[in-house]
Design an enzyme around this catalytic site. Structure first.
Site, mmCIF file in Angstrom:
data_model
loop_
_atom_site.group_PDB
_atom_site.id
_atom_site.type_symbol
_atom_site.label_atom_id
_atom_site.label_comp_id
_atom_site.label_asym_id
_atom_site.label_seq_id
_atom_site.Cartn_x
_atom_site.Cartn_y
_atom_site.Cartn_z
ATOM 1 N N GLY A 53 0.845 -1.190 0.000
ATOM 2 C CA GLY A 53 0.000 0.000 0.000
ATOM 3 C C GLY A 53 0.875 1.232 0.000
ATOM 4 N N GLY A 56 3.951 0.722 2.194
ATOM 5 C CA GLY A 56 4.845 -0.355 1.762
ATOM 6 C C GLY A 56 5.491 -0.074 0.418
ATOM 7 N N HIS A 277 -16.293 5.742 10.880
ATOM 8 C CA HIS A 277 -16.483 6.811 9.910
ATOM 9 C C HIS A 277 -17.971 7.147 9.808
ATOM 10 C CE1 HIS A 277 -16.211 9.220 6.359
ATOM 11 N NE2 HIS A 277 -14.898 9.119 6.384
ATOM 12 N N ARG A 341 -14.777 13.144 12.968
ATOM 13 C CA ARG A 341 -15.486 11.908 12.665
ATOM 14 C C ARG A 341 -16.143 11.268 13.880
ATOM 15 N NH1 ARG A 341 -11.144 9.263 8.404
ATOM 16 N NH2 ARG A 341 -11.654 10.730 6.775
ATOM 17 N N HIS A 412 -13.771 2.165 10.053
ATOM 18 C CA HIS A 412 -13.043 2.639 8.890
ATOM 19 C C HIS A 412 -11.521 2.542 9.038
ATOM 20 C CE1 HIS A 412 -12.138 4.908 5.373
ATOM 21 N NE2 HIS A 412 -11.647 5.929 6.008
ATOM 22 N N GLU A 436 -0.638 2.443 8.544
ATOM 23 C CA GLU A 436 -1.715 2.146 9.485
ATOM 24 C C GLU A 436 -1.331 1.024 10.448
ATOM 25 O OE1 GLU A 436 -5.530 1.403 7.623
ATOM 26 O OE2 GLU A 436 -6.547 1.099 9.534
ATOM 27 N N LEU A 452 -3.346 9.093 4.351
ATOM 28 C CA LEU A 452 -2.491 9.055 3.166
ATOM 29 C C LEU A 452 -1.187 9.784 3.470
ATOM 30 C CD1 LEU A 452 -5.152 9.794 0.399
ATOM 31 C CD2 LEU A 452 -4.481 7.625 1.409
#
Lengths: 646, 248
Positions: A53, A56, A277, A341, A412, A436, A452
């Site tokens: 991801g 990684g 979320h 959130r 989420h 994460e 991100l």
């Protein structure tokens, strides 16, 4: 050591790599004090990176560019399918391109506050500093961010921020950022610095003489199990939201890599910090296999409401304005629909618990774009959110341009993860954890468009700089064939596979996973209580026993066997679920995404207990009861206050 | 609803494979197509049979993993929709549905409905990137990009690499996938220095992987869940001609 009902106290731990001095000089100082590896020595060092991801792929590509020998593994058929691809909204960076008062310090401040004062100041400041470099890097790679007519980058305000610091690529920012990292990774594969192994799943960590030296992986096509040895191991294996079965995660997301490392000694920090979320499409029935997020950028223009009257089942258009309750705007006039959130999620649960929810089962609230369409025109709304609206219509069969969307909170993101120091190294030397999968930067609650940022910060800029301090002592001694640690790890994997395939059971893996998820959502979801958590621990233990007695796994070991893959992942989710409940039970305060019903203000807001809980809870695995190590949190710059979004 | 399914079953790459009929009942119209297959698999496991293997992951139309030929159409009957986003309300009680894997020389079957699409990764390795090693970037605002170019680049970059274009093409060509990447990078100023080497490298890797040639049939674009337009193929051909002439 004092003993509690479900765990024992261990020694406190500290982040020994964190530099001191003025906060804006710490990252520079650490880069200077950390040792370097001579370029000609880098090719003698092999780094194993698990996961492709954002965290990684960016790490593998960058380490390859630096000249290390990288072996990169993912369970998907291509690195481009990692679940970062699904992130919709955007990525934060303190560029202050809008001249609206943003700065590195403000992003740092907002993130510490947004995390409800449960993250480390040093880490968060570094994240804010690096954020600007990420945007530069991604633009250079050709990431097609949204732009203004003058050709410069567009920004928007996002989830709880009062400045416009979010960069985006329509509703597909994660996809575009991941493709940028994926392309950089494939470039290194072509250059021969990265060896890529798709459809391979890590099933065990190999620890030799106190150092993480390798992994045991299964080739998911042939079923072959092999041991891979290197000088360091990087886990970039994502979050564990799928412990709830229904979440916005991809179906393959799992905790196995992190959990196997945890069982080998790596501490698991703050497992109970889960982000729910607020804007997901509600569940439609028992067949539901996952939940789909609607980007929270929709809250910029959508207004959240429910009928004022209980059980009002009129069509939304038939409910007049004065019979609607725009409850976020009413309760939080300063932030309105843009509250963080956790607050938005709990507020939705509260109105549904009162019996004012809409849609099937009364588990939904409206997100209404009528005002925005009236103000901006349908075309402008379409340009901003078109793909999200289309997605909503495909799933629900309803047209959101004409009828308000129905939304409901869903799991989420998981802020908890493996404990790491400032260098992103776990307590096992040589085991690094990024994205994460680690716990470090978001505290008890992550702000929108920050995942991100953290994944790419870790992968492009932090890890490649900090890992050299560890690798400077390498290459480490060769691990001989038949070393007892390697054999033991290998045997654990083989035994588990043999167990599942040999078990004479009658229930599917999914049926257990679904049931576990319901327990977690009911008792360890949006609202947690002492009584509920104790009950959940008992239920999970009973269900786990039944799982091992009755689970049925078809097929063979030496083939593509998706049931076998799921069985191992669900087995690990049982152990993780129990630890999450224990962590949630021990933390009797409310903070961020962790809401204990016993700890709330008179208005029903989360009430922290800084005197007793201003620490990271790092759990050590033990076959009997987990051991709690506390890392005390110090706030020199952002003084803890009660969050207020009124 | 009650459905009759005919599904391609193939134990492994070397096996011959065949269509196998199944009957399934009690499917909700709100279920997704893959959730319908989940229900079938639960049923098969209960009966002691091997469940149907299929690729899937995000189930929200963006990872590109799902890949089913449904009644001869890549991703099924609904336009601009991946299999995971297709919902059973598109079908009626009593329907018969044929489900097959992608069929293409460059995508060998791994098992049942799972195919090997690593040939796509090899095309990217051959030039589908901009060489910008980490740390070398100038400020993000150093190079403005005209909005129409940025928007067009985004539209091309929206490709999810699912392979529907290849499966739909009578020649099994990977042209649309490849051209989308060539267009995305070629529309950005950052992509200019490698524009010619990129297209030559990618086309060579495409042909080597066993994809067929493009005859502008257009089935690819019609099947594309992200509606990538045929115009990207025109761009690739133009770039290729220029690059090949230069190289000659």
């Amino acid at each position: 050591m004092s003993t509690h009902e479900y765990y024992v106290d261990g020694d406190p731990i500290a982040d020994t790599k964190a530099p001191d001095g003025p906060i804006n000089e710490r990252w520079e100082r650490r880069r200077f004090t950390g040792r370097l590896v001579n370029p000609s020595n880098r090719r003698k060092l092999r780094v194993i990176v698990v996961g492709t991801g954002l965290a990684g792929a960016s790490a593998a590509a960058t380490l390859g560019e630096l000249g290390y020998r990288v072996s990169n593994y993912c369970f998907q058929d291509s690195p481009r399918r990692a679940h970062s691809i699904a992130a919709q909204g955007g990525i934060n960076a303190a560029k202050n391109y809008r001249n609206d008062g943003d700065s590195v310090y403000r992003l740092f401040y907002d993130t510490v506050k947004g995390g409800d004062f449960r993250s480390r100041e040093s880490n968060v400041h570094r994240l804010a500093e690096v954020s600007t470099e990420i945007i530069d890097q991604c633009v250079a790679q050709g990431v097609p961010f949204a732009r203004e007519y003058g050709g410069l980058l567009d920004n928007r305000s996002f989830g709880g921020a009062q400045v416009s610091r979010t960069f985006y690529a329509r509703g597909q920012t994660g996809q575009q950022l991941l493709l940028g990292a994926y392309q950089a990774l494939e470039r290194q594969v072509a250059a021969g610095t990265v060896e890529l192994h798709t459809r391979h799943e890590m099933l065990e960590l190999v620890v030799v003489e106190g150092r993480a030296r390798g992994i045991v992986v299964r080739d998911l096509v042939t079923g072959e199990v092999t041991t891979e040895i290197g000088d360091a191991v990087v886990l970039a294996t994502g979050g564990y939201g799928n412990v709830f079965f229904l979440s916005t995660n991809a179906k393959g997301c799992n905790v196995t890599a992190s959990w196997r490392a945890h069982r080998q000694g790596a501490y698991f920090a703050n497992p109970c910090y889960t982000q729910i979320h607020p804007t997901c499409i509600p569940q439609s029935g028992e067949h539901q296999s996952k939940l789909t997020l609607m980007s929270e950028s929709l809250r910029n223009d959508g207004r959240v409401w429910v009928p004022k009257a209980h059980g009002d089942d009129r069509a939304p258009a038939d409910i007049p304005e004065d019979e609607r309750d725009y409850y976020l705007e009413r309760r939080y006039p300063a932030f309105g629909n843009l509250v963080p959130r956790d607050i938005a999620s709990r507020a939705a649960k509260a109105v549904c618990d009162e019996g004012r929810g809409v849609g099937p089962g009364g588990l939904g609230v409206y997100l209404d774009f009528a005002d925005a369409i009236g103000r901006l025109g349908e075309d402008a709304v379409k340009a901003k959110y078109g793909n999200l609206f289309d997605m909503y219509e495909r799933i629900t069969g309803e047209n959101p341009y004409e009828r308000p969307m129905r939304i409901y909170p869903a799991v989420h993101y998981t802020m908890g993860g493996l404990w790491v120091d400032y260098d992103l190294q776990s307590n096992i030397p040589g085991l690094f954890v990024t994205g994460e999968a680690n716990f470090s930067d978001h505290g008890a609650n992550r702000l929108g468009a920050s995942a991100l940022m953290q994944g790419l910060s870790d992968g492009y800029f932090v890890l490649p700089n900090t890992i050299s301090d560890y690798l400077a002592d390498g290459p480490f001694e060769a691990v001989p064939e038949g070393h007892e640690a390697v054999d033991a790890a290998r045997k654990a994997v083989d035994d588990r596979i043999a167990f599942f395939l040999g078990n004479d059971g009658d229930r599917t893996v999914d049926s257990f996973h679904r049931e576990l998820g319901k327990i977690m959502w009911e008792y360890c979801g949006m609202e947690r209580t002492d009584e509920g958590l104790r009950k959940a621990i008992g239920l999970i233990r009973d269900l786990k026993d039944e799982f091992y007695k009755r689970v049925k796994v078809t097929g063979k070991a030496a083939e593509l066997n998706q049931e076998l893959e799921k069985a191992g992942r669900v087995a690990d989710f049982f152990e993780l679920g129990e630890l999450m409940c224990i962590d949630a039970l021990h933390r009797t305060e409310s903070c961020g995404g962790h809401f204990r019903a016993e700890s709330q203000t008179q208005d029903g807001e989360a009430l922290r207990d800084d005197e007793h809980f201003s620490y990271v809870a790092a759990w050590e695995f033990a076959e009997s009861e987990p051991v709690l190590h506390k890392e005390s949190l110090e706030f020199e710059y952002v003084k803890p206050t009660q969050r207020s979004y009124k | 609803m009650k459905l009759r399914l005919r599904i391609w079953r193939q134990a492994g790459a070397e096996d011959k494979g065949k269509m196998v009929p199944y009957v399934i009942d009690g499917i909700s119209e709100d279920a997704s197509f893959l959730e319908m297959l989940d229900v079938l698999n639960e049923q098969l496991i209960a009966e002691g049979e091997d469940p149907v293997a299929f690729d899937h992951d995000c189930r929200e139309g963006i990872c590109g993993a799902c890949s089913l030929m449904i009644d001869g159409q890549a991703h099924g009957p609904q336009g601009a929709t991946t299999t995971c986003q297709l919902h059973m309300r598109q079908y009626s009680d009593g329907d018969t549905i044929d489900i097959e894997p992608w069929r293409a020389g460059a995508f060998p079957v791994v098992k049942d409905l799972v195919v090997d699409r690593s040939s796509f990764d090899r095309i990217i390795q051959a030039g589908g990137y901009i060489s910008a090693p980490t740390g070398t970037a100038p400020d993000a605002h150093a190079v403005p990009v005209p909005k129409p170019d940025a928007d067009a680049a985004f539209s091309a970059a929206a490709c999810i690499g699912c392979g529907a274009c290849v499966a739909a093409c009578p020649n099994g060509s990977g042209m649309l996938f490849m051209a989308a990447k060539v267009a995305h990078l070629g529309l950005m100023p950052q992509g200019q220095p490698e524009r010619h080497t990129r297209v030559l490298g990618m086309v060579a890797a495409h042909d080597e992987a066993g994809f067929g040639g493009c005859t502008n049939t257009g089935e690819c674009s019609a099947a594309c869940p992200k509606e990538i337009g045929l115009d990207v193929i025109g761009r690739l051909n133009a770039d290729f001609r220029k690059a090949a002439t230069r190289a000659a």
